[in-house]
Design a protein around this motif. Structure first.
Motif, PDB file in Angstrom:
ATOM      1  N   GLY A   1     -17.976   8.430  44.227  1.00  0.00           N
ATOM      2  CA  GLY A   1     -18.126   9.707  43.600  1.00  0.00           C
ATOM      3  C   GLY A   1     -16.970  10.631  43.960  1.00  0.00           C
ATOM      4  O   GLY A   1     -16.020  10.242  44.632  1.00  0.00           O
ATOM      5  N   ILE A   2     -17.083  11.819  43.504  1.00  0.00           N
ATOM      6  CA  ILE A   2     -16.077  12.833  43.787  1.00  0.00           C
ATOM      7  C   ILE A   2     -16.667  13.920  44.665  1.00  0.00           C
ATOM      8  O   ILE A   2     -17.877  14.137  44.670  1.00  0.00           O
ATOM      9  CB  ILE A   2     -15.514  13.467  42.493  1.00  0.00           C
ATOM     10  N   GLN A   3     -15.817  14.576  45.407  1.00  0.00           N
ATOM     11  CA  GLN A   3     -16.261  15.701  46.219  1.00  0.00           C
ATOM     12  C   GLN A   3     -15.901  16.996  45.506  1.00  0.00           C
ATOM     13  O   GLN A   3     -14.762  17.176  45.079  1.00  0.00           O
ATOM     14  CB  GLN A   3     -15.620  15.680  47.602  1.00  0.00           C
ATOM     15  N   ILE A   4     -16.849  17.858  45.398  1.00  0.00           N
ATOM     16  CA  ILE A   4     -16.624  19.166  44.781  1.00  0.00           C
ATOM     17  C   ILE A   4     -16.317  20.165  45.881  1.00  0.00           C
ATOM     18  O   ILE A   4     -16.963  20.159  46.933  1.00  0.00           O
ATOM     19  CB  ILE A   4     -17.866  19.604  43.981  1.00  0.00           C
ATOM     20  N   ILE A   5     -15.323  21.006  45.636  1.00  0.00           N
ATOM     21  CA  ILE A   5     -15.045  22.125  46.528  1.00  0.00           C
ATOM     22  C   ILE A   5     -15.034  23.389  45.681  1.00  0.00           C
ATOM     23  O   ILE A   5     -14.849  23.338  44.465  1.00  0.00           O
ATOM     24  CB  ILE A   5     -13.704  21.976  47.280  1.00  0.00           C
ATOM     25  N   ALA A   6     -15.256  24.508  46.318  1.00  0.00           N
ATOM     26  CA  ALA A   6     -15.191  25.802  45.636  1.00  0.00           C
ATOM     27  C   ALA A   6     -14.081  26.621  46.283  1.00  0.00           C
ATOM     28  O   ALA A   6     -13.907  26.590  47.502  1.00  0.00           O
ATOM     29  CB  ALA A   6     -16.525  26.531  45.745  1.00  0.00           C
ATOM     30  N   VAL A   7     -13.338  27.343  45.451  1.00  0.00           N
ATOM     31  CA  VAL A   7     -12.216  28.129  45.934  1.00  0.00           C
ATOM     32  C   VAL A   7     -12.216  29.478  45.235  1.00  0.00           C
ATOM     33  O   VAL A   7     -12.347  29.548  44.016  1.00  0.00           O
ATOM     34  CB  VAL A   7     -10.868  27.417  45.647  1.00  0.00           C
ATOM     35  N   SER A   8     -12.067  30.541  46.010  1.00  0.00           N
ATOM     36  CA  SER A   8     -11.809  31.868  45.453  1.00  0.00           C
ATOM     37  C   SER A   8     -10.342  32.177  45.702  1.00  0.00           C
ATOM     38  O   SER A   8      -9.876  32.144  46.840  1.00  0.00           O
ATOM     39  CB  SER A   8     -12.671  32.941  46.125  1.00  0.00           C
ATOM     40  N   HIS A   9      -9.631  32.427  44.628  1.00  0.00           N
ATOM     41  CA  HIS A   9      -8.196  32.675  44.748  1.00  0.00           C
ATOM     42  C   HIS A   9      -7.932  34.059  45.329  1.00  0.00           C
ATOM     43  O   HIS A   9      -8.791  34.938  45.292  1.00  0.00           O
ATOM     44  CB  HIS A   9      -7.514  32.522  43.387  1.00  0.00           C
TER      45      HIS A   9
END
Length: 83
Positions: A1-9
């Motif tokens: 599977g893939i790993q999801i990350i969240a980013v706030s620029h």
């Protein structure tokens, strides 16, 4: 599977951040529940210079290159991506 990350620029220091705390209150429980790493660069001081932005919410080419380098370095440091 893939790993999801969240980013706030990043945003420039002149940009009002009044809604960011509400955003964090809404999303942090979801990130924790689903074990999603969150990288918050919103108040990152090194990216606060207005010269890195084309408008109050969008990085320009110089800002994008600088931000991408920082993000990639952090993702490598945390083992999210390989060097």
């Amino acid at each position: 599977g893939i790993q999801i990350i969240a980013v706030s620029h990043p945003t420039p220091h002149i940009y009002p951040m009044r809604d960011h705390d509400k955003f964090l209150a809404d999303v942090n429980p979801l990130f924790k529940k689903y074990n999603v790493p969150y990288y918050d660069y919103t108040h990152y001081k090194e990216m606060g210079n207005i010269n890195f932005y084309s408008d109050p919410t969008h990085l320009n080419q110089i800002g994008t290159i600088r931000f991408n380098k920082m993000l990639i370095e952090d993702l490598i440091k945390d083992g999210i991506i390989a060097n």
